[in-house]
Design a protein around this motif. Sequence first.
Motif, PDB file in Angstrom:
ATOM      1  N   PRO A 117       0.840  -1.201   0.000  1.00 58.09           N
ATOM      2  CA  PRO A 117       0.000   0.000   0.000  1.00 58.09           C
ATOM      3  C   PRO A 117       0.878   1.254   0.000  1.00 58.09           C
ATOM      4  O   PRO A 117       1.772   1.401   0.833  1.00 58.09           O
ATOM      5  CB  PRO A 117      -0.798  -0.127   1.305  1.00 58.09           C
ATOM      6  CG  PRO A 117       0.056  -0.972   2.200  1.00 58.09           C
ATOM      7  CD  PRO A 117       0.915  -1.837   1.320  1.00 58.09           C
ATOM      8  N   MET A 164      -2.842   5.052  -2.481  1.00 57.37           N
ATOM      9  CA  MET A 164      -4.134   5.265  -1.834  1.00 57.37           C
ATOM     10  C   MET A 164      -4.354   6.713  -1.429  1.00 57.37           C
ATOM     11  O   MET A 164      -3.427   7.409  -1.033  1.00 57.37           O
ATOM     12  CB  MET A 164      -4.224   4.384  -0.578  1.00 57.37           C
ATOM     13  CG  MET A 164      -4.128   2.903  -0.860  1.00 57.37           C
ATOM     14  SD  MET A 164      -4.193   1.918   0.670  1.00 57.37           S
ATOM     15  CE  MET A 164      -4.395   0.264  -0.010  1.00 57.37           C
ATOM     16  N   THR A 206     -10.806   8.704   2.260  1.00 62.04           N
ATOM     17  CA  THR A 206     -11.114   7.365   1.742  1.00 62.04           C
ATOM     18  C   THR A 206     -11.178   6.383   2.906  1.00 62.04           C
ATOM     19  O   THR A 206     -10.273   6.349   3.740  1.00 62.04           O
ATOM     20  CB  THR A 206     -10.049   6.923   0.722  1.00 62.04           C
ATOM     21  OG1 THR A 206      -9.873   7.953  -0.261  1.00 62.04           O
ATOM     22  CG2 THR A 206     -10.454   5.639   0.028  1.00 62.04           C
ATOM     23  N   LEU A 211     -10.805   0.652   0.876  1.00 61.96           N
ATOM     24  CA  LEU A 211      -9.467   0.386   0.351  1.00 61.96           C
ATOM     25  C   LEU A 211      -9.104  -1.083   0.494  1.00 61.96           C
ATOM     26  O   LEU A 211      -8.581  -1.701  -0.445  1.00 61.96           O
ATOM     27  CB  LEU A 211      -8.438   1.250   1.085  1.00 61.96           C
ATOM     28  CG  LEU A 211      -8.492   2.748   0.800  1.00 61.96           C
ATOM     29  CD1 LEU A 211      -7.639   3.504   1.815  1.00 61.96           C
ATOM     30  CD2 LEU A 211      -8.025   3.064  -0.616  1.00 61.96           C
ATOM     31  N   SER A 215      -8.635  -3.608  -2.658  1.00 67.62           N
ATOM     32  CA  SER A 215      -7.293  -4.183  -2.830  1.00 67.62           C
ATOM     33  C   SER A 215      -7.345  -5.707  -2.841  1.00 67.62           C
ATOM     34  O   SER A 215      -6.662  -6.360  -3.640  1.00 67.62           O
ATOM     35  CB  SER A 215      -6.369  -3.694  -1.718  1.00 67.62           C
ATOM     36  OG  SER A 215      -6.190  -2.291  -1.777  1.00 67.62           O
ATOM     37  N   ALA A 230      -8.729   5.807  -4.674  1.00 70.20           N
ATOM     38  CA  ALA A 230      -9.212   6.812  -3.726  1.00 70.20           C
ATOM     39  C   ALA A 230     -10.713   6.964  -3.901  1.00 70.20           C
ATOM     40  O   ALA A 230     -11.289   6.549  -4.911  1.00 70.20           O
ATOM     41  CB  ALA A 230      -8.511   8.151  -3.959  1.00 70.20           C
ATOM     42  N   ASN A 280      -8.916   6.998 -10.467  1.00 72.55           N
ATOM     43  CA  ASN A 280      -8.770   5.540 -10.417  1.00 72.55           C
ATOM     44  C   ASN A 280      -8.784   4.974 -11.843  1.00 72.55           C
ATOM     45  O   ASN A 280      -9.616   4.122 -12.190  1.00 72.55           O
ATOM     46  CB  ASN A 280      -9.895   4.920  -9.579  1.00 72.55           C
ATOM     47  CG  ASN A 280      -9.911   5.436  -8.156  1.00 72.55           C
ATOM     48  OD1 ASN A 280      -8.910   5.943  -7.649  1.00 72.55           O
ATOM     49  ND2 ASN A 280     -11.053   5.321  -7.505  1.00 72.55           N
ATOM     50  N   GLN A 291     -14.748   1.907  -5.230  1.00 72.43           N
ATOM     51  CA  GLN A 291     -14.748   3.044  -4.322  1.00 72.43           C
ATOM     52  C   GLN A 291     -16.081   3.789  -4.374  1.00 72.43           C
ATOM     53  O   GLN A 291     -16.772   3.795  -5.395  1.00 72.43           O
ATOM     54  CB  GLN A 291     -13.600   3.989  -4.660  1.00 72.43           C
ATOM     55  CG  GLN A 291     -12.230   3.367  -4.497  1.00 72.43           C
ATOM     56  CD  GLN A 291     -12.005   2.842  -3.093  1.00 72.43           C
ATOM     57  OE1 GLN A 291     -12.034   3.600  -2.123  1.00 72.43           O
ATOM     58  NE2 GLN A 291     -11.798   1.539  -2.981  1.00 72.43           N
TER      59      GLN A 291
END
Length: 313
Positions: A117, A164, A206, A211, A215, A230, A280, A291
Amino acid sequence: MRGDDLREFNELSALEGLRILITGAGGMLGQAFARHLAQQVPTALVAALDRHAFDVRQREQAQALRAWRPDIVIHCAVCSDVNWCEDHADAAAQVQIEGTRHVVELARECRARFFYPQTFLIYDGSQTVDEATPPRPLSVYGRLKLEAEQIVLEASPQALTVRMGGFFGEHARDKNFVGKLIPHLAGLLRSGVDRMEIGDRIWQPTLTDDLAYNSLLLLARGEAGRFCMASHGQASFFELAREIVLRLGLDRRIEIARVPAESMARKEKAVRPDAVVMRNAALQARGLDRQRTWQDSLAAYLDHPYFTGMFAP
């Protein structure tokens, strides 16, 4: 919670039965990863190790984990205090740089996939950011994180690194702006204070849950390389604070006053960009952007007894 959605649960089914190591599992992001795996991938074998269980600075501790043979390593261990890093660059590098080397070596020897990350603070804020934007960190923290990412990608070309947006999450354990602001507001109100000044630096608040889930979806799909991730939209710290006050029903009890970002920056040791807004792009190109708008994720986050209870009559 996403765990109640069968469709999204199935999105992570490729992670079932895998051995997944999380470093820095005591931190906000590490906790979110561990929680999502426990709730949505129950057959995964997860070793969620905080800094007391696994000090990444100690190579021998990393080597001792070879016997466990993880399939995936999620490397969340970090010195996250940006101002502290500015004054303690060598100590921070022991975690950010040497610690990353040790964990990458472990992953390579186990042929494990590696997840890293990354922070939005590797950018200077001079433009809207996507995966093609050259990083230009302004702080020691940002420089160390960028160097660590380069170590990861050079050692493991199939690694996945996600840049991120600035995050909030984990309620009582939230050490970032949202988690600090709300108890501070409660204290001000108890003291009879009815005004608070907040700077107008721009970011993308965020949620850690969003996240971590997104991920894990990338890992489940076998993605590699660099991604930006984000929330949708952007907000100044002032706008975020005002939204929090409105959501908690405090707008008639305290005024949030806007002040220039520079006035707040003078109180900080580390230089931060005045605005970082990411697109993104790679997520959207692959149909993998999960997101939400920052307003939607904030509303879900604040609807929790930890926060609402602070302001009960």
